[in-house]
Design a protein around this motif. Structure first.
Motif, short mmCIF file in Angstrom:
data_model
loop_
_atom_site.label_atom_id
_atom_site.label_comp_id
_atom_site.label_asym_id
_atom_site.label_seq_id
_atom_site.Cartn_x
_atom_site.Cartn_y
_atom_site.Cartn_z
N LEU A 27 0.75 -1.25 -0.06
CA LEU A 27 -0.09 0.21 0.12
C LEU A 27 1.05 1.28 -0.03
CD1 LEU A 27 -2.56 -1.06 2.56
CD2 LEU A 27 -3.06 -0.87 0.19
N GLU A 28 2.33 1.08 0.10
CA GLU A 28 2.90 2.36 0.24
C GLU A 28 2.84 3.20 -1.06
OE1 GLU A 28 6.94 0.89 0.78
OE2 GLU A 28 6.55 0.77 3.13
N GLY A 29 2.56 2.74 -2.26
CA GLY A 29 2.26 3.47 -3.55
C GLY A 29 1.23 4.48 -3.54
N LEU A 30 0.42 4.09 -2.51
CA LEU A 30 -1.00 4.94 -2.35
C LEU A 30 -0.72 6.29 -1.59
CD1 LEU A 30 -3.79 2.45 -1.76
CD2 LEU A 30 -2.96 3.53 -3.84
N GLU A 31 0.58 6.30 -0.76
CA GLU A 31 1.06 7.54 0.10
C GLU A 31 -0.18 7.71 0.94
OE1 GLU A 31 2.33 10.69 -2.30
OE2 GLU A 31 3.92 9.48 -3.04
N LEU A 32 -0.68 6.83 1.85
CA LEU A 32 -1.70 7.00 2.74
C LEU A 32 -1.04 7.45 4.09
CD1 LEU A 32 -3.55 3.73 2.17
CD2 LEU A 32 -4.17 6.18 1.14
N PRO A 33 -1.35 8.73 4.69
CA PRO A 33 -0.86 9.25 5.92
C PRO A 33 -1.55 8.25 7.14
CG PRO A 33 -2.83 10.56 5.23
CD PRO A 33 -2.90 9.47 4.14
N GLY A 34 -0.34 8.21 7.92
CA GLY A 34 -0.51 7.45 9.05
C GLY A 34 -0.89 5.88 8.72
#
Length: 356
Positions: A71-78
């Motif tokens: 999921l790192e490619g989605l750049e989701l905060p926290g």
């Protein structure tokens, strides 16, 4: 004839153990407070912190690290990923501190990322919940307020029930309302107001010599504080279900304390020339069988919920396990010793009634 698992003539010196028990309580409270300070306060769940939580179930075991990496490619905060429920269920919770898009779009993005990065693994997104930061802050404030008003009403009830001082209890409530209004004019936050009011409640109970109420309140605060501290040590999150558990713990602990206090008051009237410590020991020993039976059966039910209830109520059951155990302990080793230190005043009319 009622069921009894304790000999009627048992005589355990609970009062003599008060120094050890109070030191033990103080140590556990100190460890919990240090944990809260070190971690910057409780770890709030989605209800209080705001953000998004997604529950996903896979057909095989996947490590949380692999899920997070996908999921790192989605750049989701926290972003954080943790297991949910039993390991055999292969369920995980994906948490995001903020959501900058529509929930359904977020669901689609997460499903697409899992499908692309975790090839060969079948999964199902079972739920997605979103709470805004403003709503979370309001819920947090209301939760603390609910806990305080529960404690305040208990103080009023105990004062009238055991000391026949309903008018004094009413004056205390009026003084608290006035104090909270004046503090509110200073711009203090709702949480700050509640904690200030709680401290003021304890001071007023002490000044007005509402000793039964003060002992019960200290025991309730003790139970809630230890539960919160242990949850912090265990890295458990606080959400609305935990607040419900804390309110239930307050009610259960109060019930135990009232049983013990009622017997102390009854025996104090019947043995007015006996030392108060002996009266308290007698009262606790006489109610010990009932306490063990009630707490034991309650703990059996909660243990069943803890092990068989599933991940949804796991933390609720854990809070109840801690709270019921600590609540039973505090009725004997916290509320009663405090009453010994403060003394028991018998209303004049009851003294007269008992005079032959």
């Amino acid at each position: 004839m009622g069921l009894s698992i304790i000999k009627p003539d048992i005589n355990i010196d609970f009062v003599g153990l008060r120094k050890i028990s109070l030191c033990l309580s103080g140590l556990v409270l100190l460890v919990g407070i240090c944990s809260l300070i070190f971690k910057g306060g409780p770890s709030y769940g989605i209800d209080f912190a705001g953000g998004v939580v997604v529950q996903v179930q896979f057909d095989r075991e996947v490590s949380p690290a692999d899920l997070k990496e996908s999921l790192e490619g989605l750049e989701l905060p926290g972003l954080s990923v943790q297991r949910f429920g039993d390991d055999a269920d292969n369920e995980y919770l994906v948490r995001v501190s903020q959501a900058g898009e529509n929930p359904e779009e977020l669901r689609g993005d997460i499903a697409e990322a899992f499908g692309a990065k975790l090839t060969g693994a079948k999964f199902e997104i079972k739920r997605l919940e979103m709470v805004g930061p403003k709503v979370g802050a309001d819920l947090r404030s209301k939760a603390v307020e609910a806990l305080y008003f529960a404690v305040l009403l208990i103080a009023i009830y105990i004062s009238g029930r055991f000391e026949q001082r309903w008018f004094t209890a009413g004056l205390m409530a009026a003084a608290l309302a006035t104090g909270m209004y004046l503090l509110g004019q200073l711009g203090i936050s709702k949480a700050g107001l509640v904690f200030a009011a709680l401290l003021l409640t304890l001071v007023l109970c002490w000044k007005l010599k509402l000793n039964f109420a003060l002992g019960a309140l200290v025991a309730l605060i003790h139970d809630v504080a230890i539960t919160v501290g242990l949850f912090s040590l265990l890295d458990k999150e606080f959400d609305l279900t935990i607040v419900a558990a804390l309110l239930t713990i307050i009610g259960y602990s109060l019930n135990d304390t009232i049983i013990v206090y009622d017997r102390i008051r009854e025996y104090r009237l019947a043995h007015q020339n006996e030392p108060l410590g002996s009266v308290i020991n007698l009262a606790i020993n006489q109610t010990l069988s009932r306490t063990i039976l009630t707490s034991g059966t309650t703990l059996l039910v909660i243990l069943t919920l803890y092990f068989l209830g599933g991940g949804v109520i796991h933390d609720f059951a854990l809070a109840m396990l801690i709270g019921v155990g600590v609540g039973t302990y505090s009725s004997i080793f916290v509320a009663s010793p405090i009453l010994l230190m403060l003394g028991v005043d018998i209303p004049v009319e009851e003294k007269v009634a008992e005079t032959p």
